[in-house]
Design an enzyme around this catalytic site. Structure first.
Site, mmCIF file in Angstrom:
data_model
loop_
_atom_site.group_PDB
_atom_site.id
_atom_site.type_symbol
_atom_site.label_atom_id
_atom_site.label_comp_id
_atom_site.label_asym_id
_atom_site.label_seq_id
_atom_site.Cartn_x
_atom_site.Cartn_y
_atom_site.Cartn_z
ATOM 1 C CD GLN A 33 -2.740 1.466 2.323
ATOM 2 O OE1 GLN A 33 -2.192 1.965 3.288
ATOM 3 N NE2 GLN A 33 -4.029 1.152 2.311
ATOM 4 C CE1 TYR B 37 -2.668 9.820 7.034
ATOM 5 C CE2 TYR B 37 -4.041 7.931 6.467
ATOM 6 C CZ TYR B 37 -3.336 8.667 7.406
ATOM 7 O OH TYR B 37 -3.310 8.265 8.716
ATOM 8 N N GLY C 223 -9.593 -6.443 9.371
ATOM 9 C CA GLY C 223 -8.644 -5.611 10.079
ATOM 10 C C GLY C 223 -8.340 -6.155 11.463
#
Length: 374
Positions: free
Chosen positions: A98, A181, A326
């Site tokens: 990523q 981001y 997650g």
């Protein structure tokens, strides 16, 4: 079970539809992947994850809140990641890197930002609310960034990161377009007030994401993906509902033409809905139902709070091609095997050591979770 059928993603085939989400863990050695990280990822590959996506991996030196986040901009980092990808492949899983740029949520006084010798760049000179740089004196929050003069400079950094990721043995790259981001900052009209071709209309605000995806495709072909959190308010994101749908709908419609391996949509999560000045920031809506119709050719993965039972339903009904886990995969390194063999998910997360702690063994709360008895 539908979860355990193979799936072709770009040029590779994953053994099942269970994927490990990108999860910041803050365990690298001065941005270089290390042996404890190798053990962490290998545990989850052996535990049955068909696809593993790295934690957010910095494409260049930046003043992140996470000083032990790994990078992918130099040869030592490439070498560190290569050990990990080799081990993951030997265990039968595939692995994407990523690629991550923080934009306005870096801090100019963080050591890595100082070492970079450049300002904190963002689409516009607008500070995000929040932030807490615990390793800086006074624990400051976010500050006003410098408007990025030429966004193609950052796009070129993403492309070089992809070149490095390929050298490190990754099967593909996932563009971090979520959680406030830099890609998300360009998409959101509250953080992007530009009046040039990179701001204004949904089409212009989506340009940075699309041009970055095209640059990554030049390196990895169809083994490129993007993660998006359209409803998330983390890092001071969030637009009105119709503007959110217009913006992300356009982005997905155009991304669908690029031949990506998959798109991940992150569902609404209360944990990603911070309150600023007494007001919740996120746009709470059914992300999958609303936005998945914009994808007609690209595999969809769903992320955020998905249980194994729901994952099976999403895949068996054709709503999603796969599911990212997650917290469940943090605390259950053998998550894939547990689901397949009907074992309970009974480990308790060690929240105190989620991101490590200074002076504490990095293995604690990281690679010390017990596997089930088989």
């Amino acid at each position: 079970m539908s979860l355990f059928t193979p799936l072709k993603l770009g040029d590779v085939t994953i053994q099942n539809r269970i994927a490990m989400s990108a999860l910041t863990r803050n365990r690298s050695t001065e941005t270089v992947p290390n042996d404890i990280m190798l053990k962490y990822y290998l545990q989850r590959a052996r535990g049955g994850a068909g696809l593993i996506v790295t934690e957010g991996t910095l494409i260049t030196r930046q003043g992140t809140e996470w000083p032990a986040a790994p990078g992918i901009w130099d040869k030592s980092q490439v070498a560190g990641w290569k050990k990990i990808t080799d081990a993951v492949h030997e265990a039968g899983s595939k692995m994407y890197c990523q690629v991550w740029h923080l934009g306005r949520v870096s801090h100019p006084k963080a050591p890595e930002q100082i070492a970079a010798g450049v300002p904190v760049y963002a689409p516009s000179a607008i500070s995000a609310r929040g932030g807490k740089f615990r390793f800086l004196e006074g624990h400051p929050g976010y500050v006003t960034p410098t408007e990025l003069p030429d966004p193609t400079v950052i796009i070129a950094q993403f492309k070089q990161a992809a070149v490095n990721a390929k050298e490190a043995g990754f099967d593909g790259v996932e563009l971090h377009g979520a959680n406030g981001y830099i890609v998300h900052q360009f998409l959101d009209s509250n953080s992007n007030k530009r009046t040039d071709q990179w701001g204004g209309s949904p089409e212009n605000r989506a340009r940075f994401a699309l041009e970055t995806l095209k640059a990554l495709i030049e390196v990895f072909g169809h083994n490129v993906s993007i993660k998006l959190s359209p409803s998330g308010g983390y890092n001071d994101m969030g637009m009105p509902l119709q503007e959110t749908i217009d913006t992300f709908g356009y982005l997905l419609r155009e991304a669908d033409k690029l031949g990506l391996s998959y798109v991940t949509l992150v569902r609404y999560s209360a944990g990603q809905d911070p309150e600023y000045e007494g007001v919740k920031r996120a746009t709470n809506f059914d992300v999958v139902a609303t936005l998945s119709p914009f994808l007609t050719k690209t595999h969809l993965f769903v992320n955020s709070g998905v249980t194994p039972a729901e994952a099976e339903e999403l895949v068996s009904r054709g709503t999603a091609a796969g599911v990212f886990f997650g917290f469940n995969i943090i605390v259950h390194p053998d998550l894939g095997r547990r689901i397949k063999e009907g074992k309970p998910l009974d480990n308790v997360p060690d929240v105190h050591h989620l991101y490590g702690a200074e002076g504490v063994d990095p293995a604690i709360g990281y690679v010390d979770y017990k596997e089930a008895v088989y």
